[in-house]
Design an enzyme around this catalytic site. Structure first.
Site, PDB file in Angstrom:
ATOM      1  N   GLU A 189      53.310  33.005  38.380  1.00  0.00           N
ATOM      2  CA  GLU A 189      52.597  31.724  38.459  1.00  0.00           C
ATOM      3  C   GLU A 189      51.337  31.784  39.309  1.00  0.00           C
ATOM      4  O   GLU A 189      50.538  30.864  39.305  1.00  0.00           O
ATOM      5  CB  GLU A 189      53.522  30.643  39.015  1.00  0.00           C
ATOM      6  CG  GLU A 189      54.550  30.147  38.022  1.00  0.00           C
ATOM      7  CD  GLU A 189      53.903  29.505  36.799  1.00  0.00           C
ATOM      8  OE1 GLU A 189      53.028  28.647  36.956  1.00  0.00           O
ATOM      9  OE2 GLU A 189      54.285  29.881  35.672  1.00  0.00           O
ATOM     10  N   PRO A 231      42.414  32.398  36.899  1.00  0.00           N
ATOM     11  CA  PRO A 231      41.862  31.454  35.917  1.00  0.00           C
ATOM     12  C   PRO A 231      41.092  30.305  36.563  1.00  0.00           C
ATOM     13  O   PRO A 231      40.343  29.620  35.884  1.00  0.00           O
ATOM     14  CB  PRO A 231      43.104  30.946  35.172  1.00  0.00           C
ATOM     15  CG  PRO A 231      44.269  31.301  36.019  1.00  0.00           C
ATOM     16  CD  PRO A 231      43.874  32.511  36.794  1.00  0.00           C
ATOM     17  N   ASP A 265      21.016  44.317  25.294  1.00  0.00           N
ATOM     18  CA  ASP A 265      22.250  43.663  24.874  1.00  0.00           C
ATOM     19  C   ASP A 265      22.109  42.149  24.892  1.00  0.00           C
ATOM     20  O   ASP A 265      21.309  41.592  25.643  1.00  0.00           O
ATOM     21  CB  ASP A 265      23.402  44.020  25.834  1.00  0.00           C
ATOM     22  CG  ASP A 265      23.935  45.409  25.571  1.00  0.00           C
ATOM     23  OD1 ASP A 265      23.719  45.917  24.467  1.00  0.00           O
ATOM     24  OD2 ASP A 265      24.573  45.969  26.480  1.00  0.00           O
ATOM     25  N   ARG A 310      29.735  50.308  31.773  1.00  0.00           N
ATOM     26  CA  ARG A 310      28.733  50.686  30.767  1.00  0.00           C
ATOM     27  C   ARG A 310      27.307  50.486  31.262  1.00  0.00           C
ATOM     28  O   ARG A 310      26.355  51.020  30.685  1.00  0.00           O
ATOM     29  CB  ARG A 310      28.949  49.897  29.469  1.00  0.00           C
ATOM     30  CG  ARG A 310      28.691  48.408  29.581  1.00  0.00           C
ATOM     31  CD  ARG A 310      29.118  47.667  28.324  1.00  0.00           C
ATOM     32  NE  ARG A 310      28.445  48.153  27.138  1.00  0.00           N
ATOM     33  CZ  ARG A 310      27.225  47.779  26.772  1.00  0.00           C
ATOM     34  NH1 ARG A 310      26.546  46.922  27.503  1.00  0.00           N
ATOM     35  NH2 ARG A 310      26.669  48.253  25.676  1.00  0.00           N
TER      36      ARG A 310
END
Length: 249
Positions: free
Chosen positions: A117, A90, A169, A154
Site C-alpha cells: 500500500e 503515484p 526525439d 539512452r
C-alpha cells in the site's frame, strides 16, 4: 553513471537490462547498474519488510528499517558519489523528458521501488525526488523504474549510435517529432513527400519543423501553452485552424 535499484523483485530487471540500449551502455562502460534486494535487510528470521499501519486501514506498509539499511549499504559501497534518490510514488511529480535529461547529468541515481500500500512516511527523508510515471497506480514501482532508467540512460553521451537521435526525439524540442520515411518512395500509392528527396536541406528542415508543430498542434496542444511562437509558426497554425473549421462546417 551508477544506478542502483532498491527493490523486492530484482529479477524483474534481468530482461530489460540485458538487452538493447541498456546492455550496450553497460558493455561500453557507460553504465554501472546494480539491484539491491531490500528483503535482505528485513527483520527477524522471516526478513519482514512490511507491517500494518498505525490507526488502521487496508493493506500493508513498507517498514522504514529495511529501506534505511539498504540505503546505508549503498552508501558503504559508494561513499564518494553524489547521489540522487528517486522514490517511485503515484503521488509524485509526473515523469517527463526534461526530468530524464536532468537525471542523465547525475553521477549516481538510486530508484526506490515500493510495493504493497505504500511506504512508512519516514522513508521520504531518504529521497531527493518523488516521481510518478502517470496518473494511475501500479502493483509496484519496478515497471516505473524500468521506464525511467531507459529514458535516462539512452541520453548518456555515447549510448546511442547517433547523438542527434536523442536531440530530435519527441518532447526534447518541446514539440512532437516529425514524420519519418524510408524506401520505397512509393508503397501502395502512399508516396514519400517530394521535399524529402529534393536534397535541399533548408527546405527539408523547414518541412520537418512545420510537421512537428502541426502534429503537436493537433495531438498535444497543451504542449504549446506558454511557447513563444514565431510569426511563421503563428501563420501555419492560423492556416490549420481555418482548414479545420472549414472541414467541421
Amino acid at each position: 553513471m551508477k544506478i542502483d535499484v532498491v527493490t523486492l523483485f530484482p529479477e524483474m530487471f534481468d530482461g530489460p537490462m540485458g538487452h538493447s540500449i541498456m546492455n550496450r551502455a553497460a558493455e561500453r562502460g557507460l553504465l554501472d547498474f546494480n539491484r539491491v534486494n531490500f528483503r535482505q535487510f528485513g527483520l527477524g528470521k522471516h526478513q519482514m519488510v512490511d507491517d500494518t499501519p498505525y490507526g488502521g486501514g487496508a493493506g500493508m506498509l513498507l517498514k522504514p528499517e529495511p529501506l534505511f539499511d539498504a540505503m546505508a549499504h549503498i552508501e558503504e559501497q559508494h561513499p564518494s558519489t553524489k547521489k540522487r534518490v528517486i522514490l517511485m510514488d503515484p503521488a509524485g511529480k509526473p515523469f517527463n523528458q526534461k526530468m530524464a535529461e536532468d537525471f542523465s547529468k547525475e553521477e549516481h541515481l538510486i530508484f526506490l521501488c515500493g510495493h504493497y500500500e505504500g511506504y512508512d512516511e519516514r522513508v521520504r527523508s531518504l529521497v531527493t525526488d518523488e516521481v510518478s510515471l502517470g496518473d494511475y497506480v501500479l502493483t509496484g514501482g519496478e515497471l516505473a523504474a524500468m521506464v525511467m532508467v531507459d529514458a535516462t540512460v539512452r541520453l548518456l553521451p555515447g549510448v546511442l549510435g547517433n547523438a542527434v537521435s536523442a536531440e530530435t526525439d519527441s518532447h526534447s524540442s518541446g514539440l512532437l517529432e516529425h514524420p519519418h520515411y524510408t524506401r520505397p518512395a512509393d508503397y501502395k500509392g502512399m508516396k514519400v513527400p517530394e521535399v524529402l528527396m529534393s536534397g535541399n536541406h533548408g527546405l527539408i528542415e523547414e518541412w520537418r519543423h512545420k510537421e512537428s508543430l502541426k502534429r503537436t498542434f493537433f495531438r498535444r496542444p497543451d504542449m504549446l501553452e506558454g511557447r513563444v511562437l514565431t510569426k511563421q509558426e503563428q501563420e501555419w497554425i492560423a492556416e490549420w485552424q481555418r482548414d479545420f473549421n472549414e472541414d467541421e462546417s
